[in-house]
Design an enzyme around this catalytic site. Structure first.
Site, PDB file in Angstrom:
ATOM      1  N   GLU A  55       0.823  -1.207   0.000  1.00  0.00           N
ATOM      2  CA  GLU A  55       0.000   0.000   0.000  1.00  0.00           C
ATOM      3  C   GLU A  55       0.860   1.261   0.000  1.00  0.00           C
ATOM      4  O   GLU A  55       0.563   2.234  -0.709  1.00  0.00           O
ATOM      5  CB  GLU A  55      -0.916   0.013   1.236  1.00  0.00           C
ATOM      6  CG  GLU A  55      -1.887  -1.164   1.302  1.00  0.00           C
ATOM      7  CD  GLU A  55      -1.333  -2.333   2.100  1.00  0.00           C
ATOM      8  OE1 GLU A  55      -2.119  -2.970   2.810  1.00  0.00           O
ATOM      9  OE2 GLU A  55      -0.112  -2.598   2.014  1.00  0.00           O
ATOM     10  N   ALA A 167      19.435 -49.807  -7.649  1.00  0.00           N
ATOM     11  CA  ALA A 167      19.857 -50.461  -6.407  1.00  0.00           C
ATOM     12  C   ALA A 167      21.209 -49.944  -5.933  1.00  0.00           C
ATOM     13  O   ALA A 167      21.492 -49.893  -4.730  1.00  0.00           O
ATOM     14  CB  ALA A 167      19.913 -51.974  -6.604  1.00  0.00           C
TER      15      ALA A 167
END
Length: 372
Positions: A55, A167
């Site tokens: 503002e 893995a």
């Protein structure tokens, strides 16, 4: 009563607020448009904490043209003195005639007081226009104020058979460049990036936000859950600009001293053998953290989900398959019945290059929309 003209100006205010997406922490993202006699006379947004609010920036651009204007603001103007003065009073002093706010500020220091001050000064006030869109900009700020907990996103990346690495641990890269760039945008809008020490030891990540484009970025806090302080003092995460927080359980003070000398802040949570996700998020909220991005391995991902503290799952799926011996997406406790399974809802599906980004939200979470 709000009109289509009001809606158009509020959309502009929301667009301005988004310009602070990466920089306003711990404050909310807010935009403001001042309109007088059908003409935009001032615009502004909050850039970063400690600087002028939206503002005030809009009023500075409008000058004397603010008198008699309507202010469209995405969050209730504040009414208290913090690092800056109260925006509600600034609007009153500038002679603004009408204020249209998207939503009330959940901050207890405001919580309707700004709108009340405006009304007491004779300013016409309306609240609620585009409230959902305003909430979408600040889910973490709103949740921190309401529940003392940040908005928490869990990021996962996997193949179509729900595997995250071979893995052997090799995982670079499952997803493509476009999906990885999207991850950096999420990091950039987050107050903190959370991972486990296993990820640090395996990958030595930077955990910084490196989004494309020219928008300024406030680097998120890097948070490592490291019960026994196994993070090496030479880890990359400790050498990058910005703060690194290690969350541990009581233990070796020698390791702690070495890590603090390397630049880390060590916080000890005495709550069992490993830091509990809910306690970690409470700690971060107390430090002003609004949005948390969890980017980790399957064990910690499962712990966050099992603790019911995940507000959104952000899952990147790559069009590839890794096989049965590859590593799982997450580790969760077994269920005794289908009725006990967690309930989720898909809120968004988008394509990034060859990959999909699926957004899912547990039932009952507030909707933060999609602002990226």
């Amino acid at each position: 009563m709000s009109t289509e003209v009001d809606a158009r100006h509020m959309r502009r205010a929301l667009g301005l607020a988004r310009r602070g997406l990466f920089t306003t922490d711990p404050n909310p993202r807010v935009g403001c448009v001042l309109v007088r006699d059908g003409r935009v006379v001032g615009e502004g947004w909050h850039v970063r904490a400690g600087e002028a609010h939206a503002e005030v920036n809009a009023l500075a651009r409008a000058g004397g043209d603010a008198r008699g204007a309507t202010a469209y603001v995405t969050l209730e103007p504040c009414a208290h003195h913090g690092r800056t003065g109260p925006c509600a009073q600034a609007l009153i002093d500038a002679g603004v005639r009408r204020v249209v706010a998207a939503m009330e500020d959940p901050n207890p220091l405001v919580a309707g007081a700004g709108l009340a001050r405006l009304r007491a000064a004779g300013v016409r006030v309306e609240c609620g226009l585009s409230a959902d869109a305003a909430l979408a900009l600040n889910p973490g700020f709103v949740q921190r104020m309401r529940l003392a907990r940040p908005w928490t996103r869990l990021k996962l990346a996997a193949s179509l058979d729900a595997r995250t690495a071979l893995a052997s641990g090799e995982s670079k890269w499952i997803t493509g460049p476009a999906a990885r760039a999207d991850v950096h945008r999420f990091r950039a809008r987050s107050s903190a990036v959370v991972t486990g020490v296993g990820t640090v030891l395996a990958d030595d990540p930077a955990l910084t936000a490196r989004p494309t484009g020219r928008r300024p970025v406030l680097q998120p806090i890097r948070v490592i859950l490291d019960p026994r302080l196994r993070t090496p003092p030479t880890a990359r995460v400790l050498r990058e600009p910005g703060a690194t927080l290690l969350i541990a359980t009581p233990g070796d003070t020698t390791r702690r001293a070495a890590l603090e000398a390397a630049g880390a802040e060590v916080v000890v949570l005495d709550a069992g053998p490993r830091p509990e996700p809910g306690a970690v998020l409470t700690l971060l909220a107390a430090r002003g953290v609004n949005e948390v991005w969890v980017e980790c391995g399957p064990t910690l991902a499962g712990a966050f989900l099992a603790a019911s503290v995940v507000d959104e799952l952000i899952v990147y799926l790559a069009p590839t398959l890794l096989g049965d011996d590859a590593r799982a997406l997450m580790r969760l406790p077994p269920l005794r019945s289908m009725a006990a399974r967690p309930r989720l809802s898909f809120t968004d599906v988008r394509r990034f290059g060859d990959d999909l980004r699926i957004t899912a939200r547990p039932a009952g979470r507030i909707d933060d929309g999609q602002s990226l």
